[in-house]
Scaffold this active site. Structure first.
Site, short mmCIF file in Angstrom:
data_model
loop_
_atom_site.label_atom_id
_atom_site.label_comp_id
_atom_site.label_asym_id
_atom_site.label_seq_id
_atom_site.Cartn_x
_atom_site.Cartn_y
_atom_site.Cartn_z
N SER A 295 -6.40 -37.85 -57.55
CA SER A 295 -5.27 -37.93 -56.63
C SER A 295 -4.29 -36.77 -56.78
O SER A 295 -4.59 -35.67 -56.35
CB SER A 295 -4.57 -39.28 -56.80
OG SER A 295 -3.90 -39.64 -55.64
N ASP A 306 -7.86 -23.44 -53.21
CA ASP A 306 -7.99 -22.99 -51.82
C ASP A 306 -7.13 -21.78 -51.53
O ASP A 306 -7.49 -20.94 -50.68
CB ASP A 306 -7.61 -24.12 -50.86
CG ASP A 306 -8.65 -25.22 -50.81
OD1 ASP A 306 -9.72 -25.06 -51.43
OD2 ASP A 306 -8.40 -26.26 -50.15
N LYS A 320 -10.18 -39.15 -55.14
CA LYS A 320 -9.26 -40.12 -54.55
C LYS A 320 -8.34 -39.37 -53.58
O LYS A 320 -7.39 -38.71 -53.99
CB LYS A 320 -8.43 -40.82 -55.62
CG LYS A 320 -7.40 -41.81 -55.05
CD LYS A 320 -6.60 -42.47 -56.16
CE LYS A 320 -5.53 -43.39 -55.58
NZ LYS A 320 -4.47 -42.66 -54.85
#
Length: 505
Positions: A295, A306, A320
């Site tokens: 999470s 990214d 998650k």
């Protein structure tokens, strides 16, 4: 029509509409209440009304996803303590290996009232304020140890064959979420690797209310006086969404961080980095993750991956990709933990692992090519011991308590102590899945690139292969003077990020 008659008709219409909605909203609840009444009055054996209500609540949320749930009073209090990162008590880790036997002190916390009063590891708690608690459940003993800061509690422990009674003054015990590699002679955390002091090292155990402030202070103290930085998110099960957002923002001056989408895929929030960073963009960064990184941890790892700001090392994360909102019930005494949104990483993918997902599906955060490096069970056990002894110096040389096997019930399920919850995250998450990991690791073969990356790392870190590979690569990058922050998309000038409601990720 006279105005008076019109007003009366309008009033009647409004009341009718309100009555309709009230009936619609209470009809289901009345059915449930009626069923509980009938059971309580007519069932062949006496029943506990509170237990029936609890079972009903658990039945309702069981129809939702696995991350939605119901917090009863004690569990909600424990959850709040964990998120607030503090509780009022004497500052000890406790467990109860066998119900009906005395609660055992695992260790006093560093600088805690219990430590100053003389409490030691393996003490057995037999009396609290003169009352025999030797056969009480752990949750009941924990409740008796807690109390307002500044108040006193009398504690009688069994140490070997001798009893010791001591008075302990309760205090506000803070639960740290940002720790370092080891402690110095004064028991202060050192945020540098002992074997490679030029590499800064911070480990985030959770994302609570104080995590952002803790990490800001650590980075301010380091003042960019390092060649590279390792951020260890292994075993970090998540926490508050805004904490993950703000931690990510410390390392980026621009670019997307995360977005959340509600029902029907509608974008609810989109968070972009703000100008300025706390770590020089020329300093290379590595993030360590494993299958227990979930999470909020995945938000940070995915964001920096990214945006090209960090290499990610270890094993694929938990997967998650949902956001939960805590909705108080009973005037704040209990609460619903309800999934209200899904979050998406900057590349516009949701990392959530569905119930029917396979190993070949796209979920979680996958380490960079050449940096998928699992740990053997022996190395995993050594890592757990090293973290345990660094966090709790009094446990050095003491065998850790036995962890429950994965097939046994969760030992912390009935425990209100936030300290034990933190201990579970700290130790048992790594140890409890050793058997399950064994077969998985046996099938894992390091790629040639991963072997090369591992070989480049310092030999002193051989007990922690992911850290070794990460440090080897970071030292290469820092020596080459590369890893400057890449070009990123400018956030919209007219759309500053909104402050979110308190949400857990």
């Amino acid at each position: 029509m006279p105005p008076r008659n019109f007003n009366l008709i309008l009033f009647a219409v409004v009341v009718s509409i309100l009555c309709h909605f009230t009936y619609r909203n209470t009809r289901t609840a009345s059915i449930l209440g009626e069923a509980i009444e009938l059971i309580e009055q007519n069932y062949v054996d006496p029943v506990d009304r509170k237990g029936l209500v609890m079972a009903a609540m658990e039945g309702v949320v069981s129809q939702l996803d696995e991350h939605s749930g119901y917090f009863a009073v004690d569990a909600y209090r424990s959850f709040q303590d964990n998120m607030h990162q503090e509780f009022a008590g004497i500052g000890i880790y406790v467990d109860q290996p066998n119900p009906g036997e005395p609660v055992r002190v695992v260790t006093p916390l560093v600088n805690s009232p219990a430590l100053r009063a003389g409490v030691l590891p393996n003490d057995l708690i037999i009396k609290v304020n003169g009352q025999d608690v030797s056969e009480m459940l752990l949750a009941d003993v924990s409740d008796r140890l807690k109390g307002p800061p500044g108040t006193m509690v009398s504690l009688t422990v069994l140490r070997g064959d001798e009893q010791h009674t001591m008075s302990v003054q309760r205090a506000t015990i803070e639960l740290e979420s940002v720790v370092g590699d080891h402690r110095d002679a004064s028991n202060r955390w050192v945020y540098r690797l002992a074997s490679e002091p030029s590499v800064a090292y911070v480990r985030l155990k959770s994302f609570g209310e104080k995590t952002v402030r803790e990490l800001e202070q650590v980075l301010a103290d380091l003042d960019n006086d390092f060649d590279a930085l390792v951020m260890d998110l292994r075993g970090n099960g998540g926490g508050l969404l805004y904490a993950a957002r703000d931690v990510s923002d410390m390392f980026l001056s621009k670019g997307q961080i995360v977005s959340t989408r509600i029902r029907d895929g509608e974008i609810e929030e989109s968070y972009a980095a703000t100008p300025g960073t706390l770590v020089d963009a020329a300093k290379p960064i590595a993030i360590l993750i494993d299958e227990n990184s979930a999470s909020a941890s995945e938000i940070v790892a995915a964001c920096l991956q990214d945006n090209g700001r960090a290499i990610v090392v270890g094993t694929r994360s938990y997967g998650k990709g949902t956001v939960q909102e805590i909705m108080p019930l009973q005037y704040g005494r209990s609460a619903l933990r309800l999934t209200v949104a899904r979050y998406f990483r900057p590349n516009n993918k949701n990392i959530h692992r569905t119930a029917d997902a396979t190993e070949d599906d796209d979920w979680g955060v996958t380490p960079d090519p050449g940096f998928v490096i699992p740990m053997e069970p022996e190395a995993l056990a050594k890592l757990a011991d090293r973290w345990r002894e660094a966090s709790f110096p009094m446990l050095v040389g003491i065998d850790p308590p036995e962890a429950n096997s994965p097939s046994e019930p969760d030992a912390a399920a009935d425990i209100a102590s936030p300290v034990l919850d933190a201990r579970k995250r700290e130790i048992l998450k790594l140890e409890a899945e050793l058997n399950a990991l064994q077969s998985k690791i046996q099938r894992s073969v390091l790629s040639d690139q991963a072997k090369a990356n591992l070989a480049r790392g310092p030999e002193e870190l051989s007990d922690d292969p992911p850290l070794r590979a990460a440090v080897g690569r970071l030292l290469e990058l820092s020596g080459a003077g590369r890893n400057a922050e890449p070009e990123q998309v400018e956030p919209p000038a007219d759309a500053p990020p909104k402050e979110p409601r308190e949400k857990a990720a």
